[in-house]
Design a protein around this motif. Structure first.
Motif, PDB file in Angstrom:
ATOM      1  N   TYR A   8       0.841  -1.183   0.000  1.00 16.58           N
ATOM      2  CA  TYR A   8       0.000   0.000   0.000  1.00 16.58           C
ATOM      3  C   TYR A   8       0.884   1.244   0.000  1.00 16.58           C
ATOM      4  CZ  TYR A   8      -3.695  -3.203   1.362  1.00 16.58           C
ATOM      5  OH  TYR A   8      -4.587  -4.239   1.390  1.00 16.58           O
ATOM      6  N   PHE A  22       0.806   5.559   0.496  1.00 26.11           N
ATOM      7  CA  PHE A  22       0.049   6.618   1.173  1.00 26.11           C
ATOM      8  C   PHE A  22       0.678   7.974   0.880  1.00 26.11           C
ATOM      9  CE2 PHE A  22      -2.101   3.881   4.384  1.00 26.11           C
ATOM     10  CZ  PHE A  22      -1.342   2.736   4.265  1.00 26.11           C
ATOM     11  N   MET A  49       3.463   0.643   2.928  1.00 22.25           N
ATOM     12  CA  MET A  49       3.270  -0.492   3.820  1.00 22.25           C
ATOM     13  C   MET A  49       3.302  -1.741   2.965  1.00 22.25           C
ATOM     14  SD  MET A  49       0.322  -1.354   6.617  1.00 22.25           S
ATOM     15  CE  MET A  49      -1.010  -1.730   5.504  1.00 22.25           C
ATOM     16  N   GLN A  68       3.527  -5.975   6.566  1.00 22.76           N
ATOM     17  CA  GLN A  68       3.040  -4.929   7.468  1.00 22.76           C
ATOM     18  C   GLN A  68       4.134  -3.979   7.927  1.00 22.76           C
ATOM     19  OE1 GLN A  68       0.039  -5.094   7.243  1.00 22.76           O
ATOM     20  NE2 GLN A  68      -0.736  -7.166   7.384  1.00 22.76           N
ATOM     21  N   PHE A  73       5.919  -0.607   7.717  1.00 28.03           N
ATOM     22  CA  PHE A  73       5.387   0.701   7.336  1.00 28.03           C
ATOM     23  C   PHE A  73       6.534   1.689   7.357  1.00 28.03           C
ATOM     24  CE2 PHE A  73       1.012   2.617   7.371  1.00 28.03           C
ATOM     25  CZ  PHE A  73       1.379   3.874   6.953  1.00 28.03           C
ATOM     26  N   VAL A  74       6.835   2.284   6.211  1.00 28.21           N
ATOM     27  CA  VAL A  74       7.973   3.193   6.105  1.00 28.21           C
ATOM     28  C   VAL A  74       7.529   4.509   5.498  1.00 28.21           C
ATOM     29  CG1 VAL A  74      10.222   3.542   5.033  1.00 28.21           C
ATOM     30  CG2 VAL A  74       9.583   1.282   5.834  1.00 28.21           C
ATOM     31  N   PHE A  75       7.929   5.585   6.125  1.00 31.85           N
ATOM     32  CA  PHE A  75       7.652   6.919   5.589  1.00 31.85           C
ATOM     33  C   PHE A  75       8.869   7.442   4.833  1.00 31.85           C
ATOM     34  CE2 PHE A  75       3.716   8.743   7.390  1.00 31.85           C
ATOM     35  CZ  PHE A  75       3.334   7.688   8.196  1.00 31.85           C
TER      36      PHE A  75
END
Lengths: 113, 114
Positions: A33, A35, A95, A99, A101-103
């Motif tokens: 995913y 974002f 993501m 699972q 999740f990295v910005f």
């Protein structure tokens, strides 16, 4: 390992200009995913969009549009006819199927009147 | 319009102390998240929570962290023994069951560890 790159640290545009914020990601997963979030000067976080890896259709929401290109692992964000209120830091995030999740590091957009 | 709330807005604590950060998600939401942002740095995911258990957690979310939904409305993040590097802004978010693609964020709690 997954990674998100936002190569533009800071961008300045004049009001009413269009601006594109780049996001390039790396992941070995085929299911993931992507974002985008906005963080205005006041500091709060605002969710903008979530897109899954199987949906490559571009998204438009008002002046905002997103261009998802799996071939180049990019998920770019365009603001059309920018306004001063668009001034903020914009974060892209990933993501993966595990699972994780990295910005990205964020792009600071300044829209000048 | 319903919104996610967080208390306190600013928490100051001494190193080694326990802190509990509180979040009240939007009432019909079922998915809950904690993120943190060290000043001037990027946002980091900590944990997600669904059906009274952790769904995912990051490497940051080690044994000193825990989350709980003690009643039908609160969602808390506990840091057992705070360190200087825990100083950050902590954001809570929630998602409704009908639109898990969308997250609604609270205003954040600024934690300062002295």
């Amino acid at each position: 390992a997954q990674k998100v790159t936002q190569a533009q640290t800071e961008i300045s545009v004049v009001e009413k200009e269009d601006v594109t914020l780049d996001c390039v990601y790396e992941t070995r997963d085929t299911t993931y995913y992507l974002f985008w979030y906005k963080q205005p000067p006041s500091g709060e976080l605002v969710f903008l969009i979530r897109r899954n890896s199987f949906d490559e259709q571009n998204e438009i929401s008002g002046r905002y549009s997103w261009n998802f290109q799996k071939s180049t692992s990019s998920f770019n964000f365009t603001i059309t006819a920018s306004q001063v209120v668009d001034s903020a830091v914009y974060f892209c995030a990933l993501m993966d199927y595990g699972q994780n999740f990295v910005f990205g590091p964020g792009t600071r957009l300044s829209v000048l009147p | 319009e319903p919104e996610v709330t967080q208390t306190p807005s600013h928490q100051v604590t001494q190193m080694g102390q326990e802190v509990i950060l509180r979040c009240v998600p939007i009432s019909n939401h079922l998915y809950f998240y904690w993120y943190r942002q060290i000043l001037g740095q990027k946002v980091e995911f900590l944990v997600s929570f669904y059906n009274n258990e952790i769904s995912e957690k990051s490497e940051i979310f080690d044994d000193q962290f825990s989350v709980e939904r003690p009643d039908g409305s609160n969602f808390t993040l506990k840091i057992r023994s705070t360190k200087l590097e825990d100083s950050a802004m902590y954001f809570c978010a929630s998602s409704p069951p009908t639109d898990t693609d969308t997250q609604y964020f609270g205003p954040g709690t600024r934690l300062t560890v002295l």
